[in-house]
Design a protein around this motif. Sequence first.
Motif, mmCIF file in Angstrom:
data_model
loop_
_atom_site.group_PDB
_atom_site.id
_atom_site.type_symbol
_atom_site.label_atom_id
_atom_site.label_comp_id
_atom_site.label_asym_id
_atom_site.label_seq_id
_atom_site.Cartn_x
_atom_site.Cartn_y
_atom_site.Cartn_z
ATOM 1 N N ALA A 161 48.255 -78.461 -5.427
ATOM 2 C CA ALA A 161 49.589 -77.818 -5.468
ATOM 3 C C ALA A 161 50.376 -78.188 -4.207
ATOM 4 C CB ALA A 161 49.449 -76.304 -5.583
ATOM 5 N N VAL A 162 49.680 -78.191 -3.066
ATOM 6 C CA VAL A 162 50.343 -78.569 -1.797
ATOM 7 C C VAL A 162 50.855 -80.012 -1.904
ATOM 8 C CG1 VAL A 162 50.034 -78.912 0.689
ATOM 9 C CG2 VAL A 162 48.883 -76.991 -0.450
ATOM 10 N N ALA A 163 49.990 -80.868 -2.440
ATOM 11 C CA ALA A 163 50.343 -82.303 -2.552
ATOM 12 C C ALA A 163 51.489 -82.534 -3.536
ATOM 13 C CB ALA A 163 49.110 -83.087 -2.995
ATOM 14 N N ALA A 164 51.672 -81.596 -4.453
ATOM 15 C CA ALA A 164 52.707 -81.789 -5.489
ATOM 16 C C ALA A 164 54.108 -81.406 -4.993
ATOM 17 C CB ALA A 164 52.364 -80.951 -6.722
ATOM 18 N N LEU A 165 54.173 -80.764 -3.818
ATOM 19 C CA LEU A 165 55.488 -80.386 -3.288
ATOM 20 C C LEU A 165 56.241 -81.644 -2.837
ATOM 21 C CD1 LEU A 165 54.661 -77.169 -1.197
ATOM 22 C CD2 LEU A 165 56.137 -77.315 -3.228
ATOM 23 N N PRO A 166 57.582 -81.593 -2.861
ATOM 24 C CA PRO A 166 58.355 -82.766 -2.425
ATOM 25 C C PRO A 166 58.200 -83.008 -0.925
ATOM 26 C CG PRO A 166 59.815 -80.894 -2.757
ATOM 27 C CD PRO A 166 58.449 -80.474 -3.229
ATOM 28 N N GLU A 167 58.489 -84.222 -0.480
ATOM 29 C CA GLU A 167 58.445 -84.529 0.954
ATOM 30 C C GLU A 167 59.630 -83.844 1.661
ATOM 31 O OE1 GLU A 167 54.961 -86.056 1.373
ATOM 32 O OE2 GLU A 167 56.362 -85.830 3.052
ATOM 33 N N HIS A 168 60.815 -83.951 1.012
ATOM 34 C CA HIS A 168 62.028 -83.406 1.656
ATOM 35 C C HIS A 168 61.959 -81.885 1.686
ATOM 36 C CE1 HIS A 168 62.934 -83.337 -2.698
ATOM 37 N NE2 HIS A 168 63.556 -82.189 -2.400
ATOM 38 N N ARG A 169 62.632 -81.281 2.655
ATOM 39 C CA ARG A 169 62.620 -79.815 2.817
ATOM 40 C C ARG A 169 63.136 -79.130 1.556
ATOM 41 N NH1 ARG A 169 62.738 -75.634 6.507
ATOM 42 N NH2 ARG A 169 64.448 -74.081 6.365
ATOM 43 N N ALA A 225 54.045 -67.800 -5.225
ATOM 44 C CA ALA A 225 53.707 -66.550 -5.933
ATOM 45 C C ALA A 225 52.202 -66.486 -6.170
ATOM 46 C CB ALA A 225 54.450 -66.500 -7.263
ATOM 47 N N ILE A 226 51.442 -66.718 -5.093
ATOM 48 C CA ILE A 226 49.980 -66.798 -5.232
ATOM 49 C C ILE A 226 49.292 -65.789 -4.312
ATOM 50 C CG2 ILE A 226 49.962 -69.226 -5.963
ATOM 51 C CD1 ILE A 226 49.319 -69.951 -3.011
ATOM 52 N N GLY A 227 50.035 -64.818 -3.844
ATOM 53 C CA GLY A 227 49.429 -63.756 -3.028
ATOM 54 C C GLY A 227 49.177 -64.181 -1.594
ATOM 55 N N ARG A 228 48.098 -63.625 -1.026
ATOM 56 C CA ARG A 228 47.889 -63.732 0.426
ATOM 57 C C ARG A 228 46.711 -64.609 0.802
ATOM 58 N NH1 ARG A 228 44.381 -61.483 3.570
ATOM 59 N NH2 ARG A 228 43.380 -60.404 1.826
ATOM 60 N N GLN A 229 45.693 -64.626 -0.082
ATOM 61 C CA GLN A 229 44.416 -65.208 0.337
ATOM 62 C C GLN A 229 44.411 -66.727 0.418
ATOM 63 O OE1 GLN A 229 40.814 -62.806 -1.267
ATOM 64 N NE2 GLN A 229 42.309 -62.808 -2.912
ATOM 65 N N HIS A 230 45.319 -67.409 -0.304
ATOM 66 C CA HIS A 230 45.197 -68.871 -0.435
ATOM 67 C C HIS A 230 46.431 -69.619 0.044
ATOM 68 C CE1 HIS A 230 41.564 -68.010 -2.657
ATOM 69 N NE2 HIS A 230 42.236 -67.154 -3.379
ATOM 70 N N ILE A 231 47.155 -69.055 1.028
ATOM 71 C CA ILE A 231 48.404 -69.711 1.434
ATOM 72 C C ILE A 231 48.206 -70.683 2.598
ATOM 73 C CG2 ILE A 231 49.928 -67.862 0.621
ATOM 74 C CD1 ILE A 231 50.024 -66.869 3.541
ATOM 75 N N ALA A 232 47.116 -70.546 3.348
ATOM 76 C CA ALA A 232 46.955 -71.362 4.567
ATOM 77 C C ALA A 232 47.156 -72.865 4.324
ATOM 78 C CB ALA A 232 45.590 -71.094 5.192
ATOM 79 N N PRO A 233 46.622 -73.460 3.205
ATOM 80 C CA PRO A 233 46.787 -74.910 3.029
ATOM 81 C C PRO A 233 48.250 -75.387 3.009
ATOM 82 C CG PRO A 233 45.128 -74.051 1.513
ATOM 83 C CD PRO A 233 45.792 -72.860 2.138
ATOM 84 N N PHE A 234 49.173 -74.464 2.703
ATOM 85 C CA PHE A 234 50.598 -74.882 2.669
ATOM 86 C C PHE A 234 51.142 -75.114 4.083
ATOM 87 C CE2 PHE A 234 51.526 -74.761 -1.778
ATOM 88 C CZ PHE A 234 50.515 -73.956 -2.282
ATOM 89 N N GLY A 235 50.356 -74.706 5.094
ATOM 90 C CA GLY A 235 50.761 -74.991 6.478
ATOM 91 C C GLY A 235 50.825 -76.482 6.761
ATOM 92 N N ALA A 236 50.195 -77.281 5.877
ATOM 93 C CA ALA A 236 50.239 -78.750 6.029
ATOM 94 C C ALA A 236 51.625 -79.304 5.670
ATOM 95 C CB ALA A 236 49.180 -79.377 5.126
ATOM 96 N N ARG A 237 52.450 -78.451 5.067
ATOM 97 C CA ARG A 237 53.820 -78.873 4.678
ATOM 98 C C ARG A 237 54.823 -77.906 5.321
ATOM 99 N NH1 ARG A 237 51.711 -82.784 2.454
ATOM 100 N NH2 ARG A 237 52.240 -83.711 0.430
#
Length: 248
Positions: free
Chosen positions: A119-127, A133-145
């Motif tokens: 899911a993180v990889a599927a986000l666009p490069e541009h801002r 909408a996935i709650g609290r436990q699994h958000i850390a990987p999005f810090g890579a974007r």
Amino acid sequence: MMRALILGGTADANLLADNVSRAGLDAIYSYGGRTRAPSNQPLPTRIGGFGGASGLADYIRREGITHVVDATHPFAAEMSRNATAACAETGTPLIALERAPWARTSNDNWIEVADIASAVAALPEHRARVFLAIGRQHIAPFGARPQHAYTLRFVDPPEGALPFDADVIVSRGPFTLDGELEMMQVRGIEWIVARNSGGSGAHAKIDAARALGLPVIMVARPQLPKRLRVESVAEVMQWLGHRACLGA
Ligand code: 3Y8
Ligand code: NAP
């Protein structure tokens, strides 16, 4: 004498608890203890883990549980695996109340992915303005974007620092279409990340995304062990009621 353990924590489990209580069946409702103030149930309720599959097996023996209903969320995979193992070990009948996954319609713009990393990889490069909408436990990987403007939604207020800069909505659902439409328009949301929970309690965001023509990155459910599985409370009541009458 029948005594059921309901592994709960979902809207469907709450509906089942009402039915079981009204039918006068002997049952215990179980929460994992993930939220500060879970909804009250019309059944005796326990909160907290059992201590793995072996802990659950001990609980079943100690409490004289004769039937287990796994009415947990489709993403509560560890609980479901433990329930399957503990019921096999103790020879306890098990049924899963599992709502069907949401199905993409022709008007949906979904990017279907297998897991959070994809899911993180599927986000666009541009801002972009992204609603996680996935709650609290699994958000850390999005810090890579970190380039994106994130909106999060938690059941309880965040404790401590977030892994990245984000706006947090505190709300436990169930959610409404009007509420989701307004939130997405006011915040200028451009992308939504969701997990395929199924059920009606969180589907409003999917309807809102469709109405606004927004892309949804949809995370597929984890594989669960093979077990008896139904999609309706009525089928669980039949399973329980039937056995209750037979004293099985
Ligand atoms: C503790 C019980 C009801 C039941 C409400 C349903 C609907 C809203 C959809 C979004 C998605 C999310 C999240 C969500 C949904 C219902 C239902 C459902 C998603 C409660 C509840 C407990 C939990 C735990 C919580 C998780 C979190 C997940 C928020 C109660 C309200 C995002 C799942 O802070 C935390 O640690 C929260 C953890 C597991 C996922 C996560 O990783 O953060 N649910 N949710 C249960 C327990 O302790 O055993 O507090 O009363 C139940 C509900 N959650 O009608 O009252 O599907 O049944 N819950 C997801 O990705 O879909 C919200 O915001 O759009
Ligand atoms: P999980 O990762 O599958 O389970 C982790 C551990 O939490 C389990 O091994 C168990 O601990 C304990 N646990 C989980 N559910 C429990 C329950 N109902 N009763 C007693 N112990 C429980 O679980 P999760 O995904 O964090 O979900 C936790 C709860 O939130 C569940 O009730 C679930 O239905 C609800 N929920 C989850 C989601 C989601 O997105 N995952 C969404 C909505 C509601 P031990 O190993 O110590 O026994």
